[in-house]
Design an enzyme around this catalytic site. Structure first.
Site, mmCIF file in Angstrom:
data_model
loop_
_atom_site.group_PDB
_atom_site.id
_atom_site.type_symbol
_atom_site.label_atom_id
_atom_site.label_comp_id
_atom_site.label_asym_id
_atom_site.label_seq_id
_atom_site.Cartn_x
_atom_site.Cartn_y
_atom_site.Cartn_z
ATOM 1 N N ARG A 1 -6.458 -7.588 12.265
ATOM 2 C CA ARG A 1 -6.166 -7.972 13.653
ATOM 3 C C ARG A 1 -6.374 -9.458 13.932
ATOM 4 O O ARG A 1 -5.677 -10.036 14.766
ATOM 5 C CB ARG A 1 -6.994 -7.112 14.606
ATOM 6 C CG ARG A 1 -6.410 -5.709 14.724
ATOM 7 C CD ARG A 1 -7.270 -4.781 15.537
ATOM 8 N NE ARG A 1 -7.610 -3.606 14.771
ATOM 9 C CZ ARG A 1 -7.934 -2.434 15.320
ATOM 10 N NH1 ARG A 1 -7.964 -2.304 16.631
ATOM 11 N NH2 ARG A 1 -8.219 -1.406 14.558
ATOM 12 N N ARG B 1 -8.024 2.018 -1.522
ATOM 13 C CA ARG B 1 -8.762 1.930 -0.252
ATOM 14 C C ARG B 1 -9.552 3.217 -0.032
ATOM 15 O O ARG B 1 -8.992 4.318 -0.051
ATOM 16 C CB ARG B 1 -7.818 1.688 0.926
ATOM 17 C CG ARG B 1 -8.501 1.844 2.280
ATOM 18 C CD ARG B 1 -7.708 1.230 3.422
ATOM 19 N NE ARG B 1 -8.011 -0.201 3.549
ATOM 20 C CZ ARG B 1 -7.683 -0.940 4.616
ATOM 21 N NH1 ARG B 1 -7.029 -0.403 5.622
ATOM 22 N NH2 ARG B 1 -8.000 -2.213 4.657
ATOM 23 N N TYR C 1 -6.225 10.430 5.801
ATOM 24 C CA TYR C 1 -4.892 10.768 5.313
ATOM 25 C C TYR C 1 -4.997 11.686 4.088
ATOM 26 O O TYR C 1 -6.082 12.118 3.717
ATOM 27 C CB TYR C 1 -4.096 9.494 5.039
ATOM 28 C CG TYR C 1 -3.853 8.680 6.299
ATOM 29 C CD1 TYR C 1 -3.243 9.252 7.413
ATOM 30 C CD2 TYR C 1 -4.251 7.353 6.390
ATOM 31 C CE1 TYR C 1 -3.024 8.527 8.571
ATOM 32 C CE2 TYR C 1 -4.046 6.615 7.543
ATOM 33 C CZ TYR C 1 -3.434 7.211 8.641
ATOM 34 O OH TYR C 1 -3.230 6.484 9.785
ATOM 35 N N LEU D 1 -13.516 -6.630 11.224
ATOM 36 C CA LEU D 1 -14.083 -7.636 12.123
ATOM 37 C C LEU D 1 -14.670 -8.834 11.373
ATOM 38 O O LEU D 1 -15.748 -9.327 11.683
ATOM 39 C CB LEU D 1 -15.121 -7.020 13.063
ATOM 40 C CG LEU D 1 -14.528 -6.339 14.309
ATOM 41 C CD1 LEU D 1 -15.624 -5.718 15.158
ATOM 42 C CD2 LEU D 1 -13.718 -7.332 15.141
ATOM 43 N N GLN E 1 0.849 -1.190 0.000
ATOM 44 C CA GLN E 1 0.000 0.000 0.000
ATOM 45 C C GLN E 1 0.884 1.239 0.000
ATOM 46 O O GLN E 1 1.885 1.294 0.716
ATOM 47 C CB GLN E 1 -0.900 0.011 1.235
ATOM 48 C CG GLN E 1 -1.912 1.156 1.249
ATOM 49 C CD GLN E 1 -2.785 1.124 2.492
ATOM 50 O OE1 GLN E 1 -2.330 1.440 3.581
ATOM 51 N NE2 GLN E 1 -4.048 0.737 2.324
#
Length: 386
Positions: free
Chosen positions: A331, A236, A188, A308, A101
């Site tokens: 995660r 993204r 960003y 998630l 990325q």
């Protein structure tokens, strides 16, 4: 009977992923003056060895000003190529596709690492290029009010900033990456141009939605000019930022970017005023999947779901229902780097553990054959969630 979609190969341009499991880019904040170190090799390598189809390395900065912390990876100089190529070679050796990325933190640059509190840094002897590490953005607006105020990029500076993305893409190709993901999300720099919350310009890069999209469009054009046509390009989005940029705008931008060479929209949210976004509702399993669903079906473009996604049957259901084309985990892979291997077992495929290196596969297959009653420590039936 057809097997699980999660483990069906998918070809995008000339690149084929062996499965639909993607390692989402995750900041490590471990670089040394922008250079990759052993940690980056180990971190990326363990996911490739764990069976993922695509490993996307973290947001790597296209210029020094874009670094969020002292530990951000860089690609603003050819000197960074060899360290990243080392990671690429290891990922590919283990039958995974290497991706990276590219990003720029804009006004969110020059901060402590998250586990150090994430506050704005102050000048110190350890930072020998403080003045060069300047905060820039679409507009001279800080958020929150306690943050330093960035300087708005001038019209004359914008083409140079855009070209830095293109040159970083060239270096990514020279390092051997096969997939590139442009970070336009999470508050960003590119997102700072897209959102009316952070962009109050009154020139051709501000005001109307199309004007606010201009910087993002030009970055894609610059990247595609330096990134081979045979290689996929992802982008993204914060599909919803609760700050004036939402799904309608994301669909519109995706429709513009697709004919310019974007293949996949990586669908996230938030980051402009915090994360997660309020409108996403409760943060629970797959809470961002509706964004991938919307982009895939309304913009007619491949989408990647993230957020998630924890269980194998949950990931499989998303694909089966046509809500996304790829499943990205972050995660949960920190918790279990062998998630793809584990998911294959739970979905009843790969009985010989062929998705992982032989040094793992031999012993795991031998145990499964010899002691049929053994239940792996990660085994559970999973959760069927919408």
């Amino acid at each position: 009977m057809a097997g699980p979609m999660l483990f069906e190969p998918i070809s995008i341009r000339d690149v084929t992923l062996k499965n639909r499991v993607v390692v989402a880019p995750m900041h490590q904040y471990a670089a040394e003056k922008g250079f990759a170190i052993d940690w980056h090799l180990v971190n990326a390598g363990r996911y490739a060895a764990g069976g993922a189809g695509l490993v996307i390395m973290e947001s790597t900065k296209v210029e020094r000003r874009g670094c969020g912390t002292v530990g951000d990876l860089g690609l603003w100089d050819d000197a960074f190529i060899p360290g990243l190529k080392r990671c690429v070679d290891f990922i590919r050796l283990h039958n995974s596709v290497p991706g990276i990325q590219l990003g720029h933190s804009g006004r969110k640059a020059r901060r402590f690492r998250p586990w150090e509190g994430g506050a704005p840094l102050k000048p110190s002897p350890e930072i020998d290029d403080w003045d060069e590490w300047e905060l820039v953005s679409s507009s001279g607006i800080n958020s929150p009010d306690t943050d330093p105020t960035p300087r708005a990029l001038t019209l004359a500076e914008i083409p140079e900033a855009v070209e830095r993305w293109g040159q970083a893409a060239r270096r990514a190709h020279e390092a051997g990456f096969d997939v590139l993901d442009i970070h336009m999300a999470h508050g960003y720099l590119i997102h700072q141009f897209l959102s009316p919350f952070s962009n109050v310009r009154n020139d051709q890069y501000g005001g109307s939605e199309l004007n606010r999209m201009r910087f993002a469009i030009e970055v894609v054009e610059s990247v595609r000019a330096h990134w081979p046509a045979s290689k996929p390009l992802f982008v993204r989005f914060s599909v919803e930022d609760d700050s004036g940029w939402g799904p309608d705008q994301s669909v519109a931008l995706a429709k513009i970017l697709k004919p310019k060479g974007v293949d996949v929209i990586d669908c996230s949210s938030g980051g402009m005023r915090g994360s997660p976004v309020v409108s996403a509702g409760p943060v629970t399993y797959g809470y961002q999947v509706p964004y991938a669903d919307r982009l895939k079906n309304d913009a007619d473009i491949l989408s990647m779901a993230v957020g998630l996604i924890v269980h194998a049957d949950q990931a499989e259901k998303i694909l089966q229902e046509g809500r996304a084309d790829l499943i990205a985990l972050a995660r949960e892979l920190l918790y279990n780097p062998n998630w793809p291997m584990d998911a294959a077992q739970k979905l009843g495929v790969d009985p010989k553990f062929a998705s992982v290196p032989a040094a793992q596969a031999y012993w795991l297959a031998k145990r499964a054959q010899s002691v049929k009653s053994v239940v792996p420590s990660t085994y559970m039936k999973g959760l069927h969630v919408d």
